[in-house]
Design a protein around this motif. Structure first.
Motif, PDB file in Angstrom:
ATOM      1  N   UNK A   1     -35.378  -4.278 -24.044  1.00  0.00           N
ATOM      2  CA  UNK A   1     -36.640  -3.536 -24.080  1.00  0.00           C
ATOM      3  C   UNK A   1     -36.417  -1.976 -24.219  1.00  0.00           C
ATOM      4  N   UNK A   2     -34.914  -1.836 -23.727  1.00  0.00           N
ATOM      5  CA  UNK A   2     -34.342  -0.062 -23.993  1.00  0.00           C
ATOM      6  C   UNK A   2     -33.272  -0.403 -24.379  1.00  0.00           C
ATOM      7  N   UNK A   3     -32.992   0.759 -25.118  1.00  0.00           N
ATOM      8  CA  UNK A   3     -31.560   0.727 -25.835  1.00  0.00           C
ATOM      9  C   UNK A   3     -30.568   0.739 -24.875  1.00  0.00           C
ATOM     10  N   UNK A   4     -30.719   1.384 -23.463  1.00  0.00           N
ATOM     11  CA  UNK A   4     -29.951   1.477 -22.348  1.00  0.00           C
ATOM     12  C   UNK A   4     -29.276   0.232 -22.051  1.00  0.00           C
ATOM     13  N   UNK A   5     -30.035  -0.830 -22.433  1.00  0.00           N
ATOM     14  CA  UNK A   5     -29.530  -2.318 -22.394  1.00  0.00           C
ATOM     15  C   UNK A   5     -28.816  -2.765 -23.229  1.00  0.00           C
ATOM     16  N   UNK A   6     -28.633  -2.473 -24.087  1.00  0.00           N
ATOM     17  CA  UNK A   6     -27.635  -2.929 -25.290  1.00  0.00           C
ATOM     18  C   UNK A   6     -26.166  -3.178 -24.971  1.00  0.00           C
ATOM     19  N   UNK A   7     -25.356  -2.009 -24.370  1.00  0.00           N
ATOM     20  CA  UNK A   7     -24.282  -2.191 -24.027  1.00  0.00           C
ATOM     21  C   UNK A   7     -23.854  -3.361 -22.759  1.00  0.00           C
TER      22      UNK A   7
END
Length: 221
Positions: free
Chosen positions: A118-124
């Motif tokens: 839900x946030x690109x910060x969660x990708x890594x």
């Protein structure tokens, strides 16, 4: 919702897999074994399920005020009995905490889970857990603030957006899914809560009765 796969061409010419199939005429958002069985019986390959954290585990649940229809252990046993279909997650509680619980429980089935972020910060952190490339869904982001340029730089599986934001798709380089729609929209993958749609689509080019789809086609979508 429970969902299933239809292969639909994206405007760019690439192939996108859309999820469809998710309920019964008597109700939607079932998140139960009967809906999973029905989706598989209709040939669906991707199934979206709603999860929520309950204590130190996850349950399958869309409406937190209603009884739990299926536990995470029940889902793992269903996967044991049903090779093939993959599960797209929609975690209603803390996403990273929920995916950590899911990873611990999944065992050999980890590759059968496609996380939504839900946030690109969660990708890594999601990739670091060992999951495959996630789907980025923007429905929790304020309209007009979607980080499309940043999303295009990541090797995402797809981007999912509410149907009313379909014009974002022209700026997205990944396959695009729209939700929630129960009629075919050429050029897009769909999330739907009607489990028979893929069967219907194979039989004919269905008419577009819903207002969101009429708007898409009228505007060249």
């Amino acid at each position: 919702m429970v969902a299933a796969v239809c292969s639909l061409p994206r405007r760019s010419g690439r192939t996108a897999c859309g999820t469809c199939g998710g309920g019964y005429p008597s109700g939607i958002y079932a998140n139960d074994e009967a809906s999973l069985d029905a989706a598989k019986a209709n040939g669906f390959k991707l199934i979206e399920l709603d999860f929520a954290q309950e204590g130190d585990t996850l349950v399958l649940q869309h409406d937190l005020s209603k009884p739990v229809a299926m536990s995470l252990d029940d889902l793992i046993r269903w996967l044991d009995r049903n090779p093939g279909p993959k599960i797209i997650t929609d975690i209603k509680s803390d996403n990273l905490a929920g995916l950590a619980i899911l990873k611990a429980a999944a065992g050999d089935h980890l590759e059968r889970f496609i996380p939504q972020i839900y946030s690109l910060d969660e990708y890594t952190p999601v990739i670091a857990m060992g999951f495959q490339a996630p789907i980025f869904t923007v429905y929790r982001i304020r309209p007009g603030e979607e980080p499309v340029a940043e999303a295009n730089k990541l090797p995402l599986r797809a981007v999912t957006m509410p149907a009313e934001r379909y014009q974002l798709a022209d700026r997205v380089t990944h396959p695009v899914y729209l939700h929630t729609l129960n009629e075919r929209v050429p050029g897009f993958g769909l999330y739907t809560d009607f489990r028979l749609c893929c069967k219907d689509w194979r039989q004919s080019e269905v008419g577009c009765r819903s207002a969101p789809i009429r708007r898409l086609l009228r505007n060249g979508g």
